[in-house]
Design a protein around this motif. Structure first.
Motif, PDB file in Angstrom:
ATOM      1  N   GLU A 214      48.764  62.099  47.391  1.00  0.00           N
ATOM      2  CA  GLU A 214      47.720  63.134  47.402  1.00  0.00           C
ATOM      3  C   GLU A 214      46.486  62.683  48.163  1.00  0.00           C
ATOM      4  OE1 GLU A 214      46.915  63.870  43.281  1.00  0.00           O
ATOM      5  OE2 GLU A 214      48.801  64.929  42.956  1.00  0.00           O
ATOM      6  N   ARG A 215      46.116  61.432  48.009  1.00  0.00           N
ATOM      7  CA  ARG A 215      44.852  60.935  48.566  1.00  0.00           C
ATOM      8  C   ARG A 215      44.958  60.365  49.966  1.00  0.00           C
ATOM      9  NH1 ARG A 215      42.586  57.997  43.107  1.00  0.00           N
ATOM     10  NH2 ARG A 215      42.416  59.923  41.905  1.00  0.00           N
ATOM     11  N   ALA A 216      46.112  59.783  50.301  1.00  0.00           N
ATOM     12  CA  ALA A 216      46.200  59.069  51.576  1.00  0.00           C
ATOM     13  C   ALA A 216      47.408  59.457  52.419  1.00  0.00           C
ATOM     14  CB  ALA A 216      46.218  57.564  51.312  1.00  0.00           C
ATOM     15  N   GLY A 217      48.282  60.311  51.909  1.00  0.00           N
ATOM     16  CA  GLY A 217      49.431  60.765  52.687  1.00  0.00           C
ATOM     17  C   GLY A 217      50.705  59.993  52.377  1.00  0.00           C
ATOM     18  N   GLY A 218      51.788  60.493  52.933  1.00  0.00           N
ATOM     19  CA  GLY A 218      53.108  59.953  52.644  1.00  0.00           C
ATOM     20  C   GLY A 218      53.347  58.544  53.137  1.00  0.00           C
ATOM     21  N   ARG A 219      52.905  58.247  54.342  1.00  0.00           N
ATOM     22  CA  ARG A 219      53.112  56.892  54.879  1.00  0.00           C
ATOM     23  C   ARG A 219      52.383  55.852  54.051  1.00  0.00           C
ATOM     24  NH1 ARG A 219      53.317  56.630  61.405  1.00  0.00           N
ATOM     25  NH2 ARG A 219      55.251  57.821  61.566  1.00  0.00           N
ATOM     26  N   ALA A 220      51.145  56.146  53.715  1.00  0.00           N
ATOM     27  CA  ALA A 220      50.375  55.210  52.890  1.00  0.00           C
ATOM     28  C   ALA A 220      51.017  55.059  51.522  1.00  0.00           C
ATOM     29  CB  ALA A 220      48.930  55.691  52.760  1.00  0.00           C
ATOM     30  N   ALA A 221      51.473  56.171  50.946  1.00  0.00           N
ATOM     31  CA  ALA A 221      52.137  56.108  49.640  1.00  0.00           C
ATOM     32  C   ALA A 221      53.390  55.257  49.719  1.00  0.00           C
ATOM     33  CB  ALA A 221      52.465  57.517  49.146  1.00  0.00           C
ATOM     34  N   GLY A 222      54.137  55.400  50.796  1.00  0.00           N
ATOM     35  CA  GLY A 222      55.333  54.587  50.976  1.00  0.00           C
ATOM     36  C   GLY A 222      55.001  53.108  51.080  1.00  0.00           C
TER      37      GLY A 222
ATOM     38  N   VAL B  99      43.176  51.629  50.499  1.00  0.00           N
ATOM     39  CA  VAL B  99      43.913  52.667  51.219  1.00  0.00           C
ATOM     40  C   VAL B  99      43.674  54.070  50.659  1.00  0.00           C
ATOM     41  CG1 VAL B  99      46.255  53.460  51.792  1.00  0.00           C
ATOM     42  CG2 VAL B  99      45.689  51.027  51.952  1.00  0.00           C
ATOM     43  N   ALA B 100      43.561  54.185  49.343  1.00  0.00           N
ATOM     44  CA  ALA B 100      43.515  55.521  48.746  1.00  0.00           C
ATOM     45  C   ALA B 100      42.248  55.846  47.955  1.00  0.00           C
ATOM     46  CB  ALA B 100      44.731  55.712  47.831  1.00  0.00           C
ATOM     47  N   ASP B 101      41.805  54.936  47.126  1.00  0.00           N
ATOM     48  CA  ASP B 101      40.709  55.266  46.191  1.00  0.00           C
ATOM     49  C   ASP B 101      39.321  55.295  46.809  1.00  0.00           C
ATOM     50  OD1 ASP B 101      42.600  55.501  44.188  1.00  0.00           O
ATOM     51  OD2 ASP B 101      42.237  53.500  43.393  1.00  0.00           O
ATOM     52  N   ARG B 102      39.064  54.442  47.742  1.00  0.00           N
ATOM     53  CA  ARG B 102      37.696  54.361  48.281  1.00  0.00           C
ATOM     54  C   ARG B 102      37.311  55.614  49.081  1.00  0.00           C
ATOM     55  NH1 ARG B 102      37.227  50.338  53.434  1.00  0.00           N
ATOM     56  NH2 ARG B 102      39.010  51.188  54.549  1.00  0.00           N
ATOM     57  N   ARG B 103      38.294  56.392  49.476  1.00  0.00           N
ATOM     58  CA  ARG B 103      38.033  57.619  50.225  1.00  0.00           C
ATOM     59  C   ARG B 103      37.482  58.722  49.329  1.00  0.00           C
ATOM     60  NH1 ARG B 103      43.408  57.946  54.008  1.00  0.00           N
ATOM     61  NH2 ARG B 103      42.916  56.096  55.214  1.00  0.00           N
ATOM     62  N   GLY B 104      37.515  58.487  48.059  1.00  0.00           N
ATOM     63  CA  GLY B 104      37.025  59.514  47.130  1.00  0.00           C
ATOM     64  C   GLY B 104      38.169  60.313  46.560  1.00  0.00           C
TER      65      GLY B 104
ATOM     66  N   LYS C 252      40.575  61.934  37.222  1.00  0.00           N
ATOM     67  CA  LYS C 252      41.776  61.102  37.163  1.00  0.00           C
ATOM     68  C   LYS C 252      41.393  59.634  37.139  1.00  0.00           C
ATOM     69  CE  LYS C 252      45.149  63.906  39.588  1.00  0.00           C
ATOM     70  NZ  LYS C 252      46.079  63.955  40.710  1.00  0.00           N
ATOM     71  N   VAL C 253      42.235  58.852  36.529  1.00  0.00           N
ATOM     72  CA  VAL C 253      42.079  57.404  36.578  1.00  0.00           C
ATOM     73  C   VAL C 253      42.421  56.982  38.001  1.00  0.00           C
ATOM     74  CG1 VAL C 253      42.975  55.229  35.683  1.00  0.00           C
ATOM     75  CG2 VAL C 253      42.717  57.191  34.149  1.00  0.00           C
ATOM     76  N   PRO C 254      41.629  56.125  38.614  1.00  0.00           N
ATOM     77  CA  PRO C 254      41.919  55.700  39.989  1.00  0.00           C
ATOM     78  C   PRO C 254      43.324  55.107  40.110  1.00  0.00           C
ATOM     79  CG  PRO C 254      39.741  54.949  39.334  1.00  0.00           C
ATOM     80  CD  PRO C 254      40.406  55.508  38.101  1.00  0.00           C
ATOM     81  N   SER C 255      43.961  55.352  41.233  1.00  0.00           N
ATOM     82  CA  SER C 255      45.324  54.857  41.439  1.00  0.00           C
ATOM     83  C   SER C 255      45.382  53.336  41.386  1.00  0.00           C
ATOM     84  CB  SER C 255      45.883  55.365  42.758  1.00  0.00           C
ATOM     85  OG  SER C 255      45.128  54.895  43.861  1.00  0.00           O
ATOM     86  N   SER C 256      44.322  52.676  41.774  1.00  0.00           N
ATOM     87  CA  SER C 256      44.299  51.217  41.706  1.00  0.00           C
ATOM     88  C   SER C 256      44.418  50.735  40.263  1.00  0.00           C
ATOM     89  CB  SER C 256      43.023  50.674  42.348  1.00  0.00           C
ATOM     90  OG  SER C 256      41.875  51.269  41.766  1.00  0.00           O
ATOM     91  N   VAL C 257      43.778  51.440  39.349  1.00  0.00           N
ATOM     92  CA  VAL C 257      43.854  51.088  37.925  1.00  0.00           C
ATOM     93  C   VAL C 257      45.237  51.407  37.372  1.00  0.00           C
ATOM     94  CG1 VAL C 257      42.899  51.584  35.636  1.00  0.00           C
ATOM     95  CG2 VAL C 257      41.370  51.381  37.607  1.00  0.00           C
ATOM     96  N   VAL C 258      45.796  52.536  37.764  1.00  0.00           N
ATOM     97  CA  VAL C 258      47.131  52.922  37.305  1.00  0.00           C
ATOM     98  C   VAL C 258      48.160  51.878  37.756  1.00  0.00           C
ATOM     99  CG1 VAL C 258      48.966  54.654  37.481  1.00  0.00           C
ATOM    100  CG2 VAL C 258      46.584  55.379  37.249  1.00  0.00           C
ATOM    101  N   ALA C 259      48.114  51.502  39.011  1.00  0.00           N
ATOM    102  CA  ALA C 259      49.082  50.545  39.545  1.00  0.00           C
ATOM    103  C   ALA C 259      48.947  49.177  38.876  1.00  0.00           C
ATOM    104  CB  ALA C 259      48.917  50.414  41.059  1.00  0.00           C
ATOM    105  N   ALA C 260      47.736  48.672  38.776  1.00  0.00           N
ATOM    106  CA  ALA C 260      47.531  47.368  38.138  1.00  0.00           C
ATOM    107  C   ALA C 260      47.949  47.408  36.673  1.00  0.00           C
ATOM    108  CB  ALA C 260      46.070  46.942  38.271  1.00  0.00           C
TER     109      ALA C 260
ATOM    110  N   ALA D 114      51.124  56.353  40.167  1.00  0.00           N
ATOM    111  CA  ALA D 114      50.281  55.835  41.246  1.00  0.00           C
ATOM    112  C   ALA D 114      50.751  56.378  42.595  1.00  0.00           C
ATOM    113  CB  ALA D 114      50.301  54.305  41.249  1.00  0.00           C
ATOM    114  N   ALA D 115      52.068  56.417  42.810  1.00  0.00           N
ATOM    115  CA  ALA D 115      52.601  56.916  44.085  1.00  0.00           C
ATOM    116  C   ALA D 115      52.219  58.371  44.320  1.00  0.00           C
ATOM    117  CB  ALA D 115      54.122  56.751  44.115  1.00  0.00           C
ATOM    118  N   GLN D 116      52.220  59.151  43.262  1.00  0.00           N
ATOM    119  CA  GLN D 116      51.813  60.555  43.401  1.00  0.00           C
ATOM    120  C   GLN D 116      50.344  60.645  43.827  1.00  0.00           C
ATOM    121  OE1 GLN D 116      52.487  62.973  39.949  1.00  0.00           O
ATOM    122  NE2 GLN D 116      51.491  64.749  40.835  1.00  0.00           N
ATOM    123  N   GLN D 117      49.504  59.834  43.228  1.00  0.00           N
ATOM    124  CA  GLN D 117      48.093  59.815  43.620  1.00  0.00           C
ATOM    125  C   GLN D 117      47.922  59.303  45.041  1.00  0.00           C
ATOM    126  OE1 GLN D 117      46.513  57.605  40.142  1.00  0.00           O
ATOM    127  NE2 GLN D 117      45.084  59.310  40.000  1.00  0.00           N
ATOM    128  N   TRP D 118      48.670  58.271  45.407  1.00  0.00           N
ATOM    129  CA  TRP D 118      48.582  57.750  46.774  1.00  0.00           C
ATOM    130  C   TRP D 118      48.951  58.820  47.779  1.00  0.00           C
ATOM    131  CZ3 TRP D 118      51.857  53.033  44.971  1.00  0.00           C
ATOM    132  CH2 TRP D 118      51.029  52.118  44.312  1.00  0.00           C
TER     133      TRP D 118
END
Length: 102
Positions: free
Chosen positions: A47-55, A95-100, A3-11, A41-45
């Motif tokens: 999946e990777r970091a949980g609902g609170r982080a996605a919010g 918050v999300a991408d660096r965790r892998g 997947k394309v990293p969420s940081s790239v998708v959001a930017a 991006a929110a969907q990836q957030w």
């Protein structure tokens, strides 16, 4: 498939949304790009970091969009868009991408 990293998708959503709106002169079309990338991006957030982080990241994404408007009056449109896109990308990565990949 990676997947394309969420940081790239959001930017890309912030930059692409503005670019599409500017070049087509159809703000609604730019809004579609902005919203589609934000949802992806929110969907990836989530999946990777949980609902609170996605919010929280979703709020940051919308705030970046809103904040780019007054910032553009001070530094210009493209610098404002690139600035807020970079800030959202950095937050997303931290918050999300660096965790892998999750």
């Amino acid at each position: 498939m990676a997947k394309v990293p969420s940081s790239v998708v959001a930017a890309s959503g912030l930059v692409g949304g503005y670019g599409v709106a500017r070049w087509t002169r159809k703000r609604q079309l730019g809004g579609v790009v902005l919203a589609a990338a934000g949802a992806a991006a929110a969907q990836q957030w989530r999946e990777r970091a949980g609902g609170r982080a996605a919010g929280a990241l979703s709020v940051a994404y919308v705030a970046a969009f809103a904040g780019s408007h007054p910032l553009a009056k001070k530094v210009g449109a493209w610098p404002a868009v690139f600035g807020v896109a970079g800030a959202v990308a950095l937050a997303s990565w931290a918050v999300a991408d660096r965790r892998g990949r999750g």
